[in-house]
Design a protein around this motif. Structure first.
Motif, PDB file in Angstrom:
ATOM      1  N   ARG A 444      -0.786 -10.865   8.124  1.00 33.93           N
ATOM      2  CA  ARG A 444      -1.740  -9.878   7.592  1.00 33.93           C
ATOM      3  C   ARG A 444      -1.429  -8.440   8.253  1.00 33.93           C
ATOM      4  O   ARG A 444      -1.738  -7.625   7.309  1.00 33.93           O
ATOM      5  CB  ARG A 444      -3.062 -10.391   7.927  1.00 33.93           C
ATOM      6  N   VAL A 445      -1.128  -8.347   9.450  1.00 35.51           N
ATOM      7  CA  VAL A 445      -0.906  -7.106  10.094  1.00 35.51           C
ATOM      8  C   VAL A 445       0.372  -6.348   9.417  1.00 35.51           C
ATOM      9  O   VAL A 445       0.269  -5.208   9.017  1.00 35.51           O
ATOM     10  CB  VAL A 445      -0.502  -7.273  11.432  1.00 35.51           C
ATOM     11  N   LEU A 446       1.270  -7.074   9.105  1.00 34.14           N
ATOM     12  CA  LEU A 446       2.497  -6.491   8.312  1.00 34.14           C
ATOM     13  C   LEU A 446       2.280  -6.131   6.955  1.00 34.14           C
ATOM     14  O   LEU A 446       2.425  -4.968   6.712  1.00 34.14           O
ATOM     15  CB  LEU A 446       3.633  -7.533   8.213  1.00 34.14           C
ATOM     16  N   SER A 450       2.446  -2.340   5.765  1.00 31.71           N
ATOM     17  CA  SER A 450       3.574  -2.037   4.625  1.00 31.71           C
ATOM     18  C   SER A 450       2.896  -1.444   3.552  1.00 31.71           C
ATOM     19  O   SER A 450       3.629  -0.354   2.998  1.00 31.71           O
ATOM     20  CB  SER A 450       4.134  -3.314   4.180  1.00 31.71           C
ATOM     21  N   ASN A 451       1.477  -1.483   3.307  1.00 31.23           N
ATOM     22  CA  ASN A 451       0.876  -0.643   2.085  1.00 31.23           C
ATOM     23  C   ASN A 451      -0.342  -0.292   2.405  1.00 31.23           C
ATOM     24  O   ASN A 451      -1.093   0.224   1.510  1.00 31.23           O
ATOM     25  CB  ASN A 451       1.063  -1.498   0.884  1.00 31.23           C
ATOM     26  N   GLY A 452      -1.252  -0.335   3.519  1.00 35.82           N
ATOM     27  CA  GLY A 452      -2.213   0.046   3.665  1.00 35.82           C
ATOM     28  C   GLY A 452      -3.283  -0.809   3.237  1.00 35.82           C
ATOM     29  O   GLY A 452      -4.573  -0.610   3.450  1.00 35.82           O
ATOM     30  N   GLY A 453      -3.107  -2.412   2.927  1.00 36.99           N
ATOM     31  CA  GLY A 453      -3.999  -3.283   2.819  1.00 36.99           C
ATOM     32  C   GLY A 453      -4.600  -3.179   1.119  1.00 36.99           C
ATOM     33  O   GLY A 453      -4.050  -2.095   0.573  1.00 36.99           O
ATOM     34  N   TYR A 454      -5.231  -3.816   0.957  1.00 36.98           N
ATOM     35  CA  TYR A 454      -6.031  -4.047  -0.569  1.00 36.98           C
ATOM     36  C   TYR A 454      -6.613  -2.765  -1.198  1.00 36.98           C
ATOM     37  O   TYR A 454      -6.437  -2.176  -2.032  1.00 36.98           O
ATOM     38  CB  TYR A 454      -6.942  -5.108  -0.506  1.00 36.98           C
ATOM     39  N   ALA A 455      -7.311  -1.852   0.019  1.00 36.11           N
ATOM     40  CA  ALA A 455      -7.949  -0.663  -0.636  1.00 36.11           C
ATOM     41  C   ALA A 455      -6.909   0.414  -0.633  1.00 36.11           C
ATOM     42  O   ALA A 455      -7.309   1.630  -1.494  1.00 36.11           O
ATOM     43  CB  ALA A 455      -8.937  -0.268   0.685  1.00 36.11           C
ATOM     44  N   LEU A 456      -5.766   0.402  -0.144  1.00 35.02           N
ATOM     45  CA  LEU A 456      -4.762   1.547  -0.270  1.00 35.02           C
ATOM     46  C   LEU A 456      -3.345   1.344  -0.900  1.00 35.02           C
ATOM     47  O   LEU A 456      -2.654   2.143  -1.074  1.00 35.02           O
ATOM     48  CB  LEU A 456      -4.506   2.207   1.174  1.00 35.02           C
ATOM     49  N   LYS A 457      -3.243  -0.062  -1.275  1.00 36.34           N
ATOM     50  CA  LYS A 457      -1.748  -0.043  -1.587  1.00 36.34           C
ATOM     51  C   LYS A 457      -1.607   0.441  -3.065  1.00 36.34           C
ATOM     52  O   LYS A 457      -0.397   0.607  -3.366  1.00 36.34           O
ATOM     53  CB  LYS A 457      -1.569  -1.498  -1.835  1.00 36.34           C
ATOM     54  N   ARG A 464       4.609   2.159   3.784  1.00 41.20           N
ATOM     55  CA  ARG A 464       5.078   2.763   4.945  1.00 41.20           C
ATOM     56  C   ARG A 464       6.736   1.725   5.199  1.00 41.20           C
ATOM     57  O   ARG A 464       7.784   2.499   5.412  1.00 41.20           O
ATOM     58  CB  ARG A 464       4.142   2.809   6.155  1.00 41.20           C
ATOM     59  N   ILE A 465       6.495   0.587   5.059  1.00 35.02           N
ATOM     60  CA  ILE A 465       7.663  -0.147   5.338  1.00 35.02           C
ATOM     61  C   ILE A 465       7.764  -1.251   4.298  1.00 35.02           C
ATOM     62  O   ILE A 465       6.783  -1.479   3.468  1.00 35.02           O
ATOM     63  CB  ILE A 465       7.310  -1.003   6.653  1.00 35.02           C
ATOM     64  N   VAL A 466       8.908  -1.662   4.259  1.00 35.97           N
ATOM     65  CA  VAL A 466       9.156  -2.641   3.000  1.00 35.97           C
ATOM     66  C   VAL A 466      10.485  -3.355   3.347  1.00 35.97           C
ATOM     67  O   VAL A 466      11.163  -3.331   4.084  1.00 35.97           O
ATOM     68  CB  VAL A 466      10.023  -2.020   1.722  1.00 35.97           C
ATOM     69  N   ARG A 467      10.103  -4.919   2.783  1.00 40.23           N
ATOM     70  CA  ARG A 467      11.059  -5.952   3.616  1.00 40.23           C
ATOM     71  C   ARG A 467      12.155  -6.103   2.511  1.00 40.23           C
ATOM     72  O   ARG A 467      11.867  -6.222   0.956  1.00 40.23           O
ATOM     73  CB  ARG A 467      10.275  -7.319   3.596  1.00 40.23           C
ATOM     74  N   ASP A 468      13.344  -6.180   2.621  1.00 44.12           N
ATOM     75  CA  ASP A 468      14.350  -6.304   1.750  1.00 44.12           C
ATOM     76  C   ASP A 468      14.709  -7.645   1.476  1.00 44.12           C
ATOM     77  O   ASP A 468      14.250  -8.694   2.036  1.00 44.12           O
ATOM     78  CB  ASP A 468      15.740  -5.602   2.278  1.00 44.12           C
TER      79      ASP A 468
END
Length: 591
Positions: A444-446, A450-457, A464-468
C-alpha cells in the motif's frame, strides 16, 4: 574502573586528562569498553556527567597515533542531534580536545544552515566526524553516492535520544538507522540521554532487529552514569503584588528576575514560546539600568544571530540569555549559575533538562527558579518541583511507526537508486518502530509513493516511481529526486517571511499570517530590536531601525501540552484540600 590511564587509554589522551586534573568517570570507561567489544549501548547520565565525551571517547582513541594504525580518509563517526545549535556546540567542544591532544580528526556539521557548496563537498570528501540532524541525515541518504559515503562508517552517536525517539522525527531516524545498517552493518550505535523514565524501551528502539520471524526483540546494553548532586529548585513569589489570576508571561517577576541576573555571573532564562522570549527580553531591557549584556535566542532568528549569541555565551560575555526550547538540550556552558523557567514547566523531564544547564557539572548542584505566570501555573510549578525532588521522570510512550514517514523514506531510497521491494521491506522491518509492517501494508505504501494513491494517480506529476519487468523500483524521472529533497521533512511549519534590512542583512523569520497584517510605517519588536516596516514584498519584510515598537510577532508552532504525569500531580493537589494551607494566601483563596 581500576585500570590505570596509561594501560587503558592511548598515551596522548591519558596525558590530556592528567593535564586537566580530570578523572575518567566510571560510565565513560564502560562506554569505551562497550565500543571495544562491538556492543551497541545507551548511556543514561545526569547533565554535566560528560556524556558527550563518553560517546566520542572511542573515536578519539581510534585516532590517537600511539594506539596503532590510524583510520583512513572517509566518514568514521556520525553524530545525530535533535537541534542544530546542539551540533554546533558539540563541534566547538570536540575541537578543543582534538586540538589540545593533536589528533588528526576533521569535524564538520551538516544541517539546514550549511551552505550548499559545502554539502556537495561533504558528499564527495566527507570529514572524519559529521554532526547532523535526523532530517539532514535522511536527505543525505537520498543521494546516489550515500552507499559509498557511509560504507566505512564505524560509529553512530545519537544525542538526547529522549527528545525525539518517540515522535515522527524518531521514526525518520529509525528508518535512516535501518538504511545505515544495510550499508555498514558493523557500525556501532550509541545513544546518550539525561532523563529517561523507562530506559528499556529506548534500548530496544536503538538496537537493529532481526527479521528472521522469531519475534525476539534485541536491545542495546544499558550504561548508567554516576549520580550527580541534587538540583536546587525554588518557586518565585511576588514580594509585594499577588500571583496574577491570568496571563502566562510572568511580567510581574521582571524586577526580581533582573536582581537575580545581577546577583549571578550568568543566567539562562527559558520561555515556552518565541513570543514570550521576545517579550521577556524587551521587559528586561527596559529594566536594565546597569546596561548588562543580555542576549536572546530562538529558532526564528537568523543563523548569524544565533551563532553570534552562542559564541558570546561560550566566551562568557553575556550576563543573561533569554531563550526557548532551541537551547533545551546539551549546550555545554559551564559558567551558568542560574536557570529561570518563565511560565509553567509542563513536564518534569523537560524541567530537569533545563535545570541541568546551570553549572553543567556533575558534582555541582544545579540552581533553578520557577516563575509561575498565574495561579494555576503555580500549581504546575509545585507539581514539577515535587517530581524533581522525588527524581520522577515523565515521557511519551513509544507507538508504531507512522506510514507517512515510511512513504517519505521509500521515496528517499528511490532517489538514492533502484531498489528491490523484498530487500527494502526487510531493511525497514529491522527498525523496531516498523517491525509490524507486513507485505500488504508495504505494498500500500509503495502504491501511494508510486502514483499518489487513488485520489492522485490520474495526475502525471504524482507518478514518482515505477516497477520494471524485473520487479525493481526506480524513479520515473531524475527531476523527482530534486522535488523530494526540496519538500522532505517531518517538522511542519507555517509559511515564513524573512525579516531583513535594506542592505540585505537578515534578522530571522516571521510567520506569513503576522506579516500579512503589516503595512509600511508599522513597528514591531524582533531579535531584540525595535523595527519599522519599509515594505513587504515577495517573501521579505524589509525593515529599518525604529525608536518605538508596539507589536511582538507571535507564532503558532509551539503549544506545549502538560504531560500526563504532571497533570496527575496537579489533580492530586486540587483534590487535597488539607494541603492547600501551605500555598500563598492568594492561591489558597483562589482554590
Amino acid at each position: 574502573m581500576t585500570a590505570p590511564l596509561s594501560s587503558a587509554l592511548p598515551a596522548e589522551i591519558a596525558a590530556w586528562f592528567d593535564a586537566r586534573g580530570w578523572r575518567v568517570r566510571r560510565h565513560q570507561w564502560e562506554m569505551l569498553a562497550k565500543a571495544r567489544s562491538g556492543r551497541d549501548a545507551l548511556l543514561v547520565a545526569d547533565t554535566g556527567a560528560g556524556k558527550t565525551l563518553a560517546g566520542f571517547l572511542p573515536t578519539l582513541c581510534d585516532f590517537a597515533p600511539s594506539a596503532g594504525p590510524l583510520p583512513g580518509d572517509g566518514l568514521h563517526t556520525l553524530y545525530v542531534s535533535p537541534l542544530k545549535a546542539l551540533a554546533q556546540d558539540v563541534k566547538r567542544n570536540l575541537l578543543t580536545p582534538i586540538a589540545e591532544i593533536g589528533l588528526p580528526i576533521k569535524v564538520e556539521t551538516r544541517s539546514g544552515d550549511t551552505p550548499s557548496d559545502r554539502k556537495k563537498r561533504q558528499r564527495e570528501r566527507p570529514p572524519h566526524v559529521l554532526l547532523t540532524t535526523p532530517e539532514s541525515l535522511s536527505l543525505l541518504l537520498s543521494y546516489p553516492e550515500s552507499a559509498g559515503l557511509f560504507a566505512g562508517l564505524k560509529r553512530i552517536v545519537i544525542d538526547e535520544i529522549h527528545a525525539f525517539a518517540t515522535d515522527k522525527r524518531g521514526d525518520l531516524l529509525a528508518l535512516s538507522l535501518a538504511r545505515l545498517h544495510a550499508i555498514a552493518p558493523e557500525a556501532q550505535r550509541v545513544a546518550l540521554s539525561a532523563t529517561l523514565a523507562d530506559p528499556r524501551d529506548f534500548q530496544e528502539w536503538l538496537a537493529p532487529q532481526a527479521v528472521d520471524g522469531t519475534g525476539e526483540i534485541r536491545a542495546a546494553d544499558l550504561v548508567l552514569g554516576e549520580p550527580g548532586a541534587e538540583p536546587e529548585v525554588e518557586i518565585l513569589l511576588p514580594q509585594e503584588e499577588r500571583v496574577p489570576w491570568g496571563g502566562h508571561a510572568g511580567r510581574w517577576a521582571v524586577p526580581q528576575l533582573y536582581e537575580a541576573i545581577k546577583a549571578n555571573r550568568t543566567t539562562l532564562v527559558f520561555t515556552n514560546t518565541r513570543f514570550l522570549a521576545e517579550f521577556i527580553f524587551q521587559c528586561l531591557w527596559e529594566e536594565n539600568a546597569d546596561h548588562l549584556p543580555i542576549g536572546i535566542h530562538h529558532g526564528s532568528l537568523s543563523t548569524e544571530a544565533r551563532r553570534k549569541v552562542e559564541e558570546a555565551m561560550a566566551r562568557g560575555e553575556l550576563r543573561a540569555l533569554v531563550c526557548t526550547a532551541s537551547l533545551d538540550l546539551g549546550i555545554d556552558w559551564g559558567d551558568i549559575d542560574l536557570v529561570v523557567q518563565m511560565g509553567a514547566p509542563k513536564g518534569s523531564s523537560r524541567l530537569l533538562q533545563r535545570i541541568g544547564r546551570a553549572g553543567h557539572r556533575l558534582d555541582t548542584p544545579s540552581r533553578a527558579v520557577l516563575v509561575p505566570g498565574n495561579r494555576f501555573e503555580f500549581l504546575e510549578a509545585i507539581a514539577a518541583k515535587q517530581a524533581v525532588d522525588e527524581g520522577q521522570r515523565d515521557g511519551e510512550a513509544f507507538r508504531p511507526g507512522s506510514l507517512d514517514v515510511l512513504a517519505q523514506h521509500v521515496m528517499a531510497c528511490a532517489c538514492a537508486g533502484p531498489f528491490d521491494e523484498v530487500t527494502l521491506l526487510d531493511e525497514v522491518r529491522s527498525a523496531l518502530a516498523y517491525s509490524w509492517v507486513d507485505k500488504a501494508t508495504f505494498a500500500r505504501v509503495l502504491s501511494f509513493v508510486s502514483n499518489g494513491g487513488y485520489a492522485l494517480k490520474a495526475y502525471d506529476r504524482f507518478q514518482r516511481i515505477v516497477r520494471d519487468k524485473a520487479g525493481v523500483w526506480r524513479l520515473t524521472h531524475p527531476n523527482q529526486a530534486q522535488r523530494h529533497r526540496m519538500n522532505a521533512g517531518i517538522i511542519v511549519d507555517s509559511e515564513m517571511l524573512v525579516v531583513r534590512f535594506r542592505n540585505g542583512r537578515k534578522l530571522g523569520k516571521v510567520e506569513e499570517r503576522f506579516a500579512a497584517q503589516l503595512s509600511p510605517g508599522d513597528t514591531f519588536f524582533f531579535a531584540g530590536m525595535s523595527l519599522e516596516v519599509e515594505s513587504v514584498k515577495d517573501m521579505d519584510v524589509v525593515v529599518r531601525a525604529a525608536k518605538k515598537s508596539a507589536t511582538i510577532p507571535s507564532y503558532g508552532g509551539l503549544r506545549l501540552p502538560l504531560t500526563t504525569h504532571l497533570a496527575r500531580r496537579v489533580q492530586g493537589l486540587l483534590a487535597d484540600r488539607a494541603g492547600w494551607g501551605r500555598f500563598p494566601d492568594d492561591v489558597r483563596e483562589w482554590l
